[in-house]
Design a protein around this motif. Structure first.
Motif, PDB file in Angstrom:
ATOM      1  N   PRO A 212       0.808  -1.230   0.000  1.00 13.89           N
ATOM      2  CA  PRO A 212       0.000   0.000   0.000  1.00 13.89           C
ATOM      3  C   PRO A 212       0.841   1.280   0.000  1.00 13.89           C
ATOM      4  O   PRO A 212       0.428   2.294  -0.561  1.00 13.89           O
ATOM      5  CB  PRO A 212      -0.817  -0.109   1.296  1.00 13.89           C
ATOM      6  CG  PRO A 212      -0.909  -1.577   1.554  1.00 13.89           C
ATOM      7  CD  PRO A 212       0.392  -2.164   1.075  1.00 13.89           C
TER       8      PRO A 212
ATOM      9  N   CYS B 242       3.046  -3.798  11.929  1.00  9.50           N
ATOM     10  CA  CYS B 242       3.559  -3.250  10.665  1.00  9.50           C
ATOM     11  C   CYS B 242       3.857  -1.769  10.879  1.00  9.50           C
ATOM     12  O   CYS B 242       2.981  -1.015  11.309  1.00  9.50           O
ATOM     13  CB  CYS B 242       2.530  -3.417   9.549  1.00  9.50           C
ATOM     14  SG  CYS B 242       3.000  -2.497   8.066  1.00  9.50           S
TER      15      CYS B 242
ATOM     16  N   PHE C  69       3.978   0.587   8.934  1.00 10.75           N
ATOM     17  CA  PHE C  69       3.198   1.489   8.078  1.00 10.75           C
ATOM     18  C   PHE C  69       1.736   1.584   8.522  1.00 10.75           C
ATOM     19  O   PHE C  69       0.974   2.355   7.957  1.00 10.75           O
ATOM     20  CB  PHE C  69       3.291   1.008   6.619  1.00 10.75           C
ATOM     21  CG  PHE C  69       2.700   1.964   5.611  1.00 10.75           C
ATOM     22  CD1 PHE C  69       3.112   3.290   5.535  1.00 10.75           C
ATOM     23  CD2 PHE C  69       1.723   1.548   4.725  1.00 10.75           C
ATOM     24  CE1 PHE C  69       2.562   4.178   4.615  1.00 10.75           C
ATOM     25  CE2 PHE C  69       1.164   2.419   3.802  1.00 10.75           C
ATOM     26  CZ  PHE C  69       1.587   3.736   3.749  1.00 10.75           C
TER      27      PHE C  69
ATOM     28  N   CYS D  76      -1.508   3.550   6.821  1.00 10.26           N
ATOM     29  CA  CYS D  76      -1.960   2.682   5.742  1.00 10.26           C
ATOM     30  C   CYS D  76      -3.477   2.778   5.553  1.00 10.26           C
ATOM     31  O   CYS D  76      -4.238   2.593   6.503  1.00 10.26           O
ATOM     32  CB  CYS D  76      -1.572   1.233   6.054  1.00 10.26           C
ATOM     33  SG  CYS D  76      -2.093   0.090   4.774  1.00 10.26           S
TER      34      CYS D  76
ATOM     35  N   CYS E  70      -2.499  -5.993  11.361  1.00 16.25           N
ATOM     36  CA  CYS E  70      -1.375  -5.107  11.046  1.00 16.25           C
ATOM     37  C   CYS E  70      -0.835  -4.420  12.295  1.00 16.25           C
ATOM     38  O   CYS E  70       0.356  -4.137  12.387  1.00 16.25           O
ATOM     39  CB  CYS E  70      -1.808  -4.048  10.039  1.00 16.25           C
ATOM     40  SG  CYS E  70      -2.597  -4.734   8.584  1.00 16.25           S
TER      41      CYS E  70
ATOM     42  N   CYS F  28       4.117  -7.239   3.605  1.00 18.82           N
ATOM     43  CA  CYS F  28       2.753  -6.780   3.920  1.00 18.82           C
ATOM     44  C   CYS F  28       1.888  -8.009   4.191  1.00 18.82           C
ATOM     45  O   CYS F  28       2.006  -9.012   3.490  1.00 18.82           O
ATOM     46  CB  CYS F  28       2.192  -5.980   2.746  1.00 18.82           C
ATOM     47  SG  CYS F  28       0.465  -5.492   2.937  1.00 18.82           S
ATOM     48  N   HIS F  29       0.997  -7.923   5.196  1.00 16.25           N
ATOM     49  CA  HIS F  29       0.063  -9.025   5.449  1.00 16.25           C
ATOM     50  C   HIS F  29      -0.968  -9.150   4.332  1.00 16.25           C
ATOM     51  O   HIS F  29      -1.468 -10.230   4.060  1.00 16.25           O
ATOM     52  CB  HIS F  29      -0.709  -8.777   6.751  1.00 16.25           C
ATOM     53  CG  HIS F  29       0.148  -8.814   7.977  1.00 16.25           C
ATOM     54  ND1 HIS F  29       0.947  -9.873   8.294  1.00 16.25           N
ATOM     55  CD2 HIS F  29       0.300  -7.904   8.975  1.00 16.25           C
ATOM     56  CE1 HIS F  29       1.568  -9.628   9.445  1.00 16.25           C
ATOM     57  NE2 HIS F  29       1.194  -8.445   9.871  1.00 16.25           N
ATOM     58  N   PHE F  30      -1.300  -8.013   3.733  1.00 12.85           N
ATOM     59  CA  PHE F  30      -2.375  -8.001   2.732  1.00 12.85           C
ATOM     60  C   PHE F  30      -1.915  -7.296   1.449  1.00 12.85           C
ATOM     61  O   PHE F  30      -2.353  -6.183   1.153  1.00 12.85           O
ATOM     62  CB  PHE F  30      -3.608  -7.279   3.285  1.00 12.85           C
ATOM     63  CG  PHE F  30      -4.086  -7.807   4.607  1.00 12.85           C
ATOM     64  CD1 PHE F  30      -4.850  -8.958   4.676  1.00 12.85           C
ATOM     65  CD2 PHE F  30      -3.741  -7.152   5.786  1.00 12.85           C
ATOM     66  CE1 PHE F  30      -5.277  -9.442   5.898  1.00 12.85           C
ATOM     67  CE2 PHE F  30      -4.166  -7.642   7.005  1.00 12.85           C
ATOM     68  CZ  PHE F  30      -4.922  -8.787   7.070  1.00 12.85           C
TER      69      PHE F  30
END
Ligand code: SF4
Length: 352
Positions: free
Chosen positions: A250, A287, A289, A293, A300, A318-320
């Motif tokens: 993202p 995360c 970010f 995000c 996250c 990134c998880h997604f």
């Protein structure tokens, strides 16, 4: 093929000692990772665009690769050989060149252009008349007239100073060029000229280059591959066109979408980056970010995503990843459960 340079899990730690700590005699001071486990490889003849906002650690990474900052962890290899000692780093710097951000300030104000260009040849005991001829041929290579050998840096425009910087960097025919914000402070029309000049010389002299910049659009047409950094970590790498066509992280998508659009009637999809990049002294949990995000979820905030290698020579942290939006990540449930309440835990992925 052996890469020109690789970094393997490279970290740079900074100890922050405040005055109050010193007065209270507290030791050791708290440590922060300015660079955190960065792994990169640069192939011969390749151009890598290293992109991130100010404070993302990109200049620290560039300087550490040349031994100008000390790494606290990890390994650097140059042409396949490990680089550990000061003599190793001197060898790397002999075979590499770095262009610094400010084109005029990076040139000594007391030396004429001719002397600046031939400085490295003095150590090699090159005869004076050969040095003059070399300076003129270097100027010709970067599109400047031979008469410029008699000029001082303050007599040059920003674009001319940058051209002299390019000529100087390439004087000893390096196998690696690291250019830190090579177009900073230049007019937009001159920026393209400088990037095209580096690209043309790269074709001619066959060196690998790493262009360090905050401006993703700037490196779009001159980079083979992109590496995006955020808060001292790599968040995405991949071939330039693929990253622009389908960004996975993202943050990358937000950078692309925040680039100016030439046509004011065209509207961008909204995926704007919110707020400022956090300080490395207050790295967000989970995360890093997630505070900015636009698609962050509960996971996250709880768990740090692992770095994943995907098909097509792409990697993402990134998880997604955006291509998989809507799908739940295939994480080990126990890892997620264990990650709750912990700092900087890692979630493992079954496969990608
Ligand atoms: Fe956004 Fe979550 Fe991916 Fe981080 S892990 S970039 S917060 S979606």
């Amino acid at each position: 093929m052996t890469p020109i340079i690789t970094t393997e899990e490279l970290s740079v730690t900074f100890a922050r000692r405040r005055l109050s700590d010193r007065l209270l005699g507290l030791s050791p001071p708290p440590e922060f990772n300015i660079l955190d486990k960065v792994s990169l490889a640069l192939m011969p003849g390749e151009t890598l665009g290293l992109v991130g906002e100010s404070g993302s650690g990109k200049t620290t990474l560039a300087r550490t690769m040349l031994g100008l900052n000390r790494a606290s962890e990890g390994e650097i290899r140059f042409e396949g050989r490990p680089v550990k000692t000061q003599p190793d780093f001197r060898m790397v710097r002999r075979k590499s060149a770095m262009m610094f951000q400010d084109p005029v300030a990076s040139l000594s104000p007391r030396q004429k252009v001719g002397a600046l260009l031939t400085e490295p040849f003095v150590i090699r005991r090159m005869a004076m008349h050969d040095r003059k001829a070399t300076a003129k041929s270097l100027l010709a290579q970067v599109g400047l007239p031979a008469s410029f050998v008699e000029r001082y840096p303050h007599e040059l425009s920003g674009g001319q100073a940058r051209r002299v910087g390019v000529a100087r960097a390439l004087a000893l025919k390096p196998s690696l060029l690291i250019a830190d914000e090579p177009t900073a402070g230049l007019d937009v029309s001159v920026q393209g000229d400088i990037l095209n000049l580096i690209a043309e010389l790269k074709e001619e002299l066959a060196f690998a280059s790493m262009i360090v910049t905050h401006n993703l659009a700037m490196v779009r047409h001159v980079s083979d591959r992109l590496a995006i950094m955020y808060l001292g970590r790599l968040v995405e790498t991949g071939p330039t066109q693929d990253v622009f066509d389908a960004p996975l992280h993202p943050y990358t998508a937000s950078l692309i979408k925040s680039e100016p659009v030439p046509d004011p009637r065209r509207r961008r999809e909204s995926l704007a980056i919110k707020g400022e990049i956090p300080s490395v002294f207050r790295r967000p949990q989970g995360c890093e970010f997630h505070t900015r995000c636009p698609v962050a979820r509960e996971l996250c905030r709880a768990a740090t995503p692992s770095y994943r290698a995907l098909s097509g020579n792409r990697t993402v942290r990134c998880h997604f990843p955006l291509e998989n939006r809507g799908q739940e990540p295939e994480v080990l449930n126990s890892a997620f459960a264990n990650s709750r309440g912990k700092k900087h835990d890692q979630v493992e992925y079954r496969s990608t």
